[in-house]
Design a protein around this motif. Structure first.
Motif, mmCIF file in Angstrom:
data_model
loop_
_atom_site.group_PDB
_atom_site.id
_atom_site.type_symbol
_atom_site.label_atom_id
_atom_site.label_comp_id
_atom_site.label_asym_id
_atom_site.label_seq_id
_atom_site.Cartn_x
_atom_site.Cartn_y
_atom_site.Cartn_z
ATOM 1 N N VAL A 187 13.780 12.569 -18.027
ATOM 2 C CA VAL A 187 14.536 12.848 -19.244
ATOM 3 C C VAL A 187 15.288 14.148 -19.022
ATOM 4 O O VAL A 187 14.685 15.202 -18.812
ATOM 5 N N CYS A 188 16.617 14.082 -19.041
ATOM 6 C CA CYS A 188 17.426 15.285 -18.873
ATOM 7 C C CYS A 188 18.753 15.089 -19.591
ATOM 8 O O CYS A 188 19.103 13.968 -19.978
ATOM 9 N N SER A 189 19.480 16.175 -19.763
ATOM 10 C CA SER A 189 20.743 16.108 -20.492
ATOM 11 C C SER A 189 21.777 15.316 -19.699
ATOM 12 O O SER A 189 21.630 15.103 -18.489
ATOM 13 N N PHE A 190 22.827 14.891 -20.391
ATOM 14 C CA PHE A 190 23.903 14.110 -19.770
ATOM 15 C C PHE A 190 24.492 14.869 -18.581
ATOM 16 O O PHE A 190 24.682 14.306 -17.502
ATOM 17 N N ARG A 191 24.762 16.146 -18.791
ATOM 18 C CA ARG A 191 25.353 16.958 -17.724
ATOM 19 C C ARG A 191 24.374 17.151 -16.572
ATOM 20 O O ARG A 191 24.740 17.016 -15.400
ATOM 21 N N LYS A 192 23.130 17.487 -16.911
ATOM 22 C CA LYS A 192 22.133 17.726 -15.869
ATOM 23 C C LYS A 192 21.862 16.470 -15.055
ATOM 24 O O LYS A 192 21.614 16.545 -13.844
ATOM 25 N N LEU A 193 21.915 15.325 -15.705
ATOM 26 C CA LEU A 193 21.706 14.052 -15.013
ATOM 27 C C LEU A 193 22.684 13.891 -13.866
ATOM 28 O O LEU A 193 22.313 13.556 -12.738
ATOM 29 N N HIS A 194 23.952 14.139 -14.143
ATOM 30 C CA HIS A 194 24.980 13.945 -13.115
ATOM 31 C C HIS A 194 24.979 15.080 -12.091
ATOM 32 O O HIS A 194 25.294 14.861 -10.920
ATOM 33 N N GLU A 195 24.611 16.280 -12.516
ATOM 34 C CA GLU A 195 24.465 17.369 -11.554
ATOM 35 C C GLU A 195 23.336 17.058 -10.575
ATOM 36 O O GLU A 195 23.474 17.288 -9.367
ATOM 37 N N ASN A 196 22.214 16.561 -11.090
ATOM 38 C CA ASN A 196 21.095 16.197 -10.225
ATOM 39 C C ASN A 196 21.467 15.058 -9.283
ATOM 40 O O ASN A 196 21.075 15.064 -8.104
ATOM 41 N N ALA A 197 22.201 14.072 -9.795
ATOM 42 C CA ALA A 197 22.620 12.942 -8.958
ATOM 43 C C ALA A 197 23.517 13.421 -7.820
ATOM 44 O O ALA A 197 23.366 12.986 -6.673
ATOM 45 N N PHE A 198 24.434 14.341 -8.135
ATOM 46 C CA PHE A 198 25.325 14.894 -7.107
ATOM 47 C C PHE A 198 24.532 15.705 -6.093
ATOM 48 O O PHE A 198 24.757 15.605 -4.880
ATOM 49 N N GLY A 199 23.562 16.504 -6.573
ATOM 50 C CA GLY A 199 22.744 17.302 -5.662
ATOM 51 C C GLY A 199 21.899 16.446 -4.741
ATOM 52 O O GLY A 199 21.784 16.734 -3.543
ATOM 53 N N ILE A 200 21.297 15.386 -5.285
ATOM 54 C CA ILE A 200 20.488 14.490 -4.451
ATOM 55 C C ILE A 200 21.364 13.790 -3.418
ATOM 56 O O ILE A 200 20.948 13.591 -2.271
#
Length: 207
Positions: free
Chosen positions: A136-149
């Protein structure tokens, strides 16, 4: 040591028995994705049902699919709109390049390499689906995490891309596979994805 290929406990036969479930889940994904704005909740629900229920052979995968789909609607619809818009822009770009590709060699070259620009956004989307199903994470954090991974796991990301391409090519050879294509992609792609996400899950649960 001899292996009896007809042993029902072999992983091969367990997956053969799961083929009807893969077809049914793929059909549910297709139906729930039809409004377009719900394709993200449908994809998250498909991933969640396969990873949490079908792969470990836990009953209730269809109930879990609908529960996850319903729970993801509020967060998933804006995400669907975002990615539908991105896909639309790429399609418009492809159409415009096709119109002018004959005018010069430069535009013809751009037409050839333009599809490669689709790969990073596609892989970010794929990782975002896996993260959304797990955390569970914010909309922005979700995509930041996806980009980082994606940046930290380039080889596994390319493997996932290869799996998707291989599944598509397999359907061209054997069209019957289309009936379970979404579930087949998730089943195979979840193997490298879960290898990456599970350590984060353990840290997340501890915190």
């Amino acid at each position: 040591m001899k292996i009896n290929i007809f042993d029902p406990d072999l992983p091969l036969w367990r997956w053969v028995l799961n083929i009807p479930h893969m077809i049914a889940l793929s059909f549910l994904w297709f139906v729930t994705s039809l409004p377009i704005i719900t394709f993200v909740p449908a994809t998250v629900a498909l991933y969640d049902a396969i990873v949490k229920n079908m792969k470990p052979e836990i009953k209730g995968m269809y109930r879990r699919f609908f529960q996850t789909f319903k729970a993801e609607l509020k967060r998933g619809i804006p995400m669907s709109l975002l990615w539908a818009g991105i896909a639309g822009l790429f399609l418009v770009g492809s159409y415009l390049l096709a119109l002018i590709s004959d005018t010069s060699e430069i535009w013809a070259f751009c037409t050839l390499i333009y599809p490669l620009m689709h790969i990073p956004p596609l892989l970010i989307f794929v990782w975002a689906i896996g993260i959304e199903a797990r955390f569970v994470c914010s909309f922005r954090k979700l995509h930041e995490n996806a980009f980082g991974i994606l940046l930290l796991n380039k080889l596994k990301s390319l493997l996932i891309l290869g799996i998707m391409v291989a599944c598509y090519c397999a359907c061209l050879i054997l069209p019957a596979l289309l009936s379970m294509l979404p579930a087949l992609i998730v089943v195979l792609a979840s193997i490298p994805m879960e290898q990456v996400l599970l350590p984060y899950c353990e840290q997340y649960e501890e915190n």
